[in-house]
Scaffold this active site. Structure first.
Site, PDB file in Angstrom:
ATOM      1  CG  ASN A  19      -2.597   1.728  -0.002  1.00 44.06           C
ATOM      2  OD1 ASN A  19      -2.657   0.630  -1.293  1.00 44.06           O
ATOM      3  ND2 ASN A  19      -2.613   2.454  -0.762  1.00 44.06           N
TER       4      ASN A  19
ATOM      5  N   PRO B  23     -10.938   1.596   0.419  1.00 52.25           N
ATOM      6  CG  PRO B  23     -13.769   0.999   0.703  1.00 52.25           C
ATOM      7  CD  PRO B  23     -12.367   1.646   0.823  1.00 52.25           C
ATOM      8  NE  ARG B  24      -6.296   5.389  -5.870  1.00 49.13           N
ATOM      9  CZ  ARG B  24      -5.034   5.222  -6.362  1.00 49.13           C
ATOM     10  NH1 ARG B  24      -4.327   5.096  -5.830  1.00 49.13           N
ATOM     11  NH2 ARG B  24      -4.698   6.011  -8.062  1.00 49.13           N
TER      12      ARG B  24
ATOM     13  CG  HIS C 222      -6.528   5.848  12.306  1.00 44.36           C
ATOM     14  ND1 HIS C 222      -7.034   5.599  12.215  1.00 44.36           N
ATOM     15  CD2 HIS C 222      -4.902   6.163  12.484  1.00 44.36           C
ATOM     16  CE1 HIS C 222      -6.269   4.204  11.413  1.00 44.36           C
ATOM     17  NE2 HIS C 222      -5.482   4.740  11.534  1.00 44.36           N
TER      18      HIS C 222
ATOM     19  CD  GLU D 215      -2.655   8.904  14.629  1.00 44.95           C
ATOM     20  OE1 GLU D 215      -1.998   8.536  13.564  1.00 44.95           O
ATOM     21  OE2 GLU D 215      -4.357   9.040  13.895  1.00 44.95           O
TER      22      GLU D 215
ATOM     23  CG  ASP E   5       0.169   2.057  11.279  1.00 45.93           C
ATOM     24  OD1 ASP E   5      -0.677   2.205  11.207  1.00 45.93           O
ATOM     25  OD2 ASP E   5       0.957   3.393  12.330  1.00 45.93           O
TER      26      ASP E   5
HETATM   27 ZN   LIG Z   1      -2.682   3.273  11.059  1.00 41.20          ZN
END
Ligand SMILES: [Zn+2]
Length: 360
Positions: free
Chosen positions: A40, A122-123, A219, A222, A298
């Site tokens: 996305n 997955p959506r 992740h 961050e 990213d």
């Molecule tokens: Zn990322």
């Protein structure tokens, strides 16, 4: 690019590459591996506008979503918030997902990426007949089609949002296990807003994924002061870790000793303000310490970057010549999740051929 003080590196570039244009050309030509790219976030404004054009006759309200020229030289994260709504709306049906995936993979291929582990959450959208399963299967079929062309080799990582319940996380892990036999799905990822809750809540899903032969990437660190989460994540024994800009030295050492590569997303870190400048990015420490890492984009669509430019920035700041930059990109072969030895051999061959034709 505008965030890099180019003048500082003019002499180095002239001496090693001839000019900035030739440096850029080299970075595009260099075979590269992309191991941290969200589908996305990788959609370009151009693709978004094309989709709006295609759909707005039947869905007139989409005209309001038209993506303007958000990407200005000094863009900030806030400039992108309207984009997130647009992306969410545009990825609500199978046909659009197909269109997006094709475009994103073609862009990576044109940028000289020869192997990518693309990731996507997955959506489901019951109204438009999309399930998590059909979402993932659509991606697999586009990937098979792209792989057949032979310009880029693609594998898929299914992402799990940090704010998921354990049940939802398990649903995605089970989907990934079921789809593993496609040869395309290689692992799972945990992503999403760092306010999404403690990792421990969904940790069992990732342990289950590992037990069932899936690769795991998370992740990690961050934001500052996430020690407890970082330790929980480490204990899953992930195959790779994303970002890690605030990771403590002892966990970095553990990653080094266990060959757990850091997916370092340079421009993304700057725009999200987890690193102040290119010059102070932790990759300089990674080099000094022999830390395994791989350079990634990213969200290339959101952050208006591409992998070639990330290599260029990395090369300029560290004064890396052609051969050194080549070695960095080649090393990423060691960090892929796909366990297919024949594929690794094929990748090594691509890099060896590049070396013979361009560096000797
Ligand atoms: Zn990322």
């Amino acid at each position: 690019m505008e965030r890099l003080d180019k003048a500082k590196y003019d002499d180095f570039v002239k001496e090693n590459y001839g000019s900035w244009e030739e440096f850029r050309e080299y970075c595009v030509k260099l075979p590269k591996i992309e191991l941290h790219a969200h589908l996305n976030g990788s959609i370009t404004p151009k693709t978004m506008n094309e989709l709006i054009e295609q759909r707005k006759d039947k869905e007139p309200d989409l005209a309001n979503f038209s993506v303007k020229n958000y990407i200005q030289p000094n863009f900030q994260l806030e400039d992108f918030f309207p984009l997130f709504n647009t992306v969410y709306r545009l990825t609500d049906n199978i046909k659009s997902i197909e269109y997006i995936a094709r475009n994103v993979l073609e862009e990576f291929s044109n940028d000289g990426v020869r192997y990518i582990e693309l990731r996507s959450t997955p959506r489901k959208n019951t109204e438009k007949g999309m399930t998590k399963q059909s979402y993932a299967e659509t991606l697999i079929s586009v990937i098979n089609e792209v792989n057949k062309k032979g310009n880029i080799i693609v594998r898929l990582i299914l992402s799990i949002d940090r704010k998921s319940t354990l049940e939802e996380a398990m649903e995605t892990v089970n989907l990934a296990i079921n789809l593993k036999s496609s040869g395309i799905v290689v692992g799972v990822d945990m992503c999403g807003n760092t306010n999404g809750g403690a990792f421990s809540r969904i940790k069992p899903a990732f342990e289950y994924a590992k037990k069932n032969g899936l690769g795991v990437t998370l992740h990690v660190a961050e934001i500052p002061n996430s020690r407890e989460d970082n330790l929980e994540m480490k204990s899953v024994l992930p195959d790779r870790m994303g970002h890690c800009t605030y990771l403590e030295d002892d966990i970095l050492k553990w990653a080094k000793d266990n060959k757990v590569a850091i997916e370092t997303c340079i421009t993304s870190n700057i725009i999200c303000r987890t690193v102040k400048s290119y010059e102070t990015h932790p990759f300089t420490d990674y080099i000094k310490n022999g830390q395994p890492f791989t350079i990634c984009t990213d969200d290339k669509g959101v952050f208006n970057c591409d992998l070639s430019n990330e290599y260029l920035i990395f090369g300029a700041i560290n004064n890396y010549n052609k051969k050194q930059l080549f070695e960095i990109s080649k090393k990423s072969i060691n960090y892929i999740m796909c366990k297919d030895n024949e594929l690794k051999r094929k990748l090594k061959e691509i890099w060896d051929n590049f070396e013979i034709n361009n560096l000797n």
